[in-house]
Design a protein around this motif. Structure first.
Motif, short mmCIF file in Angstrom:
data_model
loop_
_atom_site.label_atom_id
_atom_site.label_comp_id
_atom_site.label_asym_id
_atom_site.label_seq_id
_atom_site.Cartn_x
_atom_site.Cartn_y
_atom_site.Cartn_z
N GLN A 59 0.83 -1.20 0.00
CA GLN A 59 0.00 0.00 0.00
C GLN A 59 0.87 1.26 0.00
N VAL A 63 -1.40 5.38 3.39
CA VAL A 63 -2.32 4.33 3.81
C VAL A 63 -1.70 3.48 4.92
N GLN A 64 -0.44 3.12 4.75
CA GLN A 64 0.24 2.32 5.78
C GLN A 64 0.33 3.08 7.09
N GLY A 66 -1.48 5.67 8.10
CA GLY A 66 -2.81 5.88 8.67
C GLY A 66 -3.31 4.64 9.39
N ARG A 67 -3.09 3.46 8.81
CA ARG A 67 -3.51 2.22 9.46
C ARG A 67 -2.73 2.00 10.74
#
Length: 306
Positions: A59, A63-64, A66-67
């Protein structure tokens, strides 16, 4: 008071957020591929891509991150790529050993550093002062692994006073604590000397001497409580530094703390463990500084929280 504490808590949260972002970005840009470490050298490209997709490493960066941040807000530090265990559990299992070593190191560095600083200030300009400052400079400059190996050779191998390594008893704690304390005690000695010299010049010290108070009484009751204030902030910073910065010492003495854990993680590119230990160390630094600021006014009422 409440407004000040609220502002400090917000600042602390922003600092931790910035540290997490910078650390995550640096690990993301590393040329080393953690998936290759997991899959092994003989893994096929299809296997490598499958593992990368399962871990979410295919990703985009945002995205990484945020996760990871969302999981972090829920108290989840992630799962180790190599050990397949929760990072929080691994850190908690190693934390008691590191806290014990940290406590021993702080006690040793305060005893050595403050004693050297006070004696040097009282004997200012004499050979004693010069010798102590040279000793503090050598202590600050000496690499920890050199100090550790030297202490091991003298006190464990030659004299057999302490065990070479291990964990569990007071004798195991002495040499690692002294190794960590040698460098920090030099800074404490210099800071304490400077602070004590400034305090000894104050009018209330001259007044106390004019009243006929004993020299030790003036030093301990009047000078030391005021001279020690800058040391409080240094101890707060040391708490966090020692949490994650004693990797070499733990490796030399076989001490099972989080320093040794993160060193193993760096060698294996185990990103969740590196992130977890970094954030725990950063949290300890922020917490130490926060507590130092809160405790200082109770030691010296002239200091106000603003």
């Amino acid at each position: 008071m409440i407004a000040y504490l609220g502002r400090r808590l917000i600042q602390s949260a922003l600092i931790l957020l910035g540290i997490s972002l910078i650390t995550f970005a640096l690990l993301y840009l590393l040329p080393a591929d953690p998936v290759r470490q997991i899959a092994g050298r003989s893994a096929t490209p299809a296997t490598v891509e499958s593992i990368r997709r399962q871990l979410g490493l295919d990703q985009p960066f945002l995205v990484q991150y945020g996760r990871y941040l969302w999981n972090l807000l829920q108290g989840d530090l992630g799962r180790s790529y190599i050990q397949r265990s929760e990072v929080a559990q691994l850190i908690v299992a190693r934390l008691p050993a590191t806290l014990l070593l940290m406590l021993g190191a702080i006690v040793c560095e305060l005893l050595i550093g403050l004693t050297m600083g006070v004696v040097a200030a009282v004997r200012r300009g004499t050979k004693t002062d010069q010798s102590l400052m040279v000793a503090s400079f050598i202590g600050v400059s000496a690499p920890q692994f050199v100090v550790g190996l030297l202490l091991l050779y003298v006190f464990a191998v030659r004299l057999s006073w302490f065990p070479i390594g291990g964990y569990g008893t007071f004798s195991h704690l002495v040499l690692p604590s002294l190794t960590v304390a040698v460098m920090s005690s030099g800074w404490y000695a210099r800071m304490m000397r400077s602070s004590m010299i400034d305090v000894l010049r104050q009018d209330y010290i001259r007044t106390a001497r004019a009243k006929g108070l004993a020299r030790m009484t003036v030093l301990i009751r009047h000078a030391l409580p005021n001279a020690i204030l800058p040391i409080i902030a240094m101890v707060g910073i040391d708490i966090g530094i020692l949490m994650g910065g004693i990797v070499v010492v733990e490796s030399v003495f076989g001490w099972p703390g989080i320093g040794q854990l993160v060193w193993q993680a760096i060698q294996r590119v185990d990103i969740p463990i590196i992130m977890g230990v970094t954030l725990v160390s950063a949290f300890a630094i922020v917490l130490g500084n926060f507590l130092a600021d809160v405790v200082a006014p109770f030691i010296d009422p002239r200091i106000k929280l603003r």
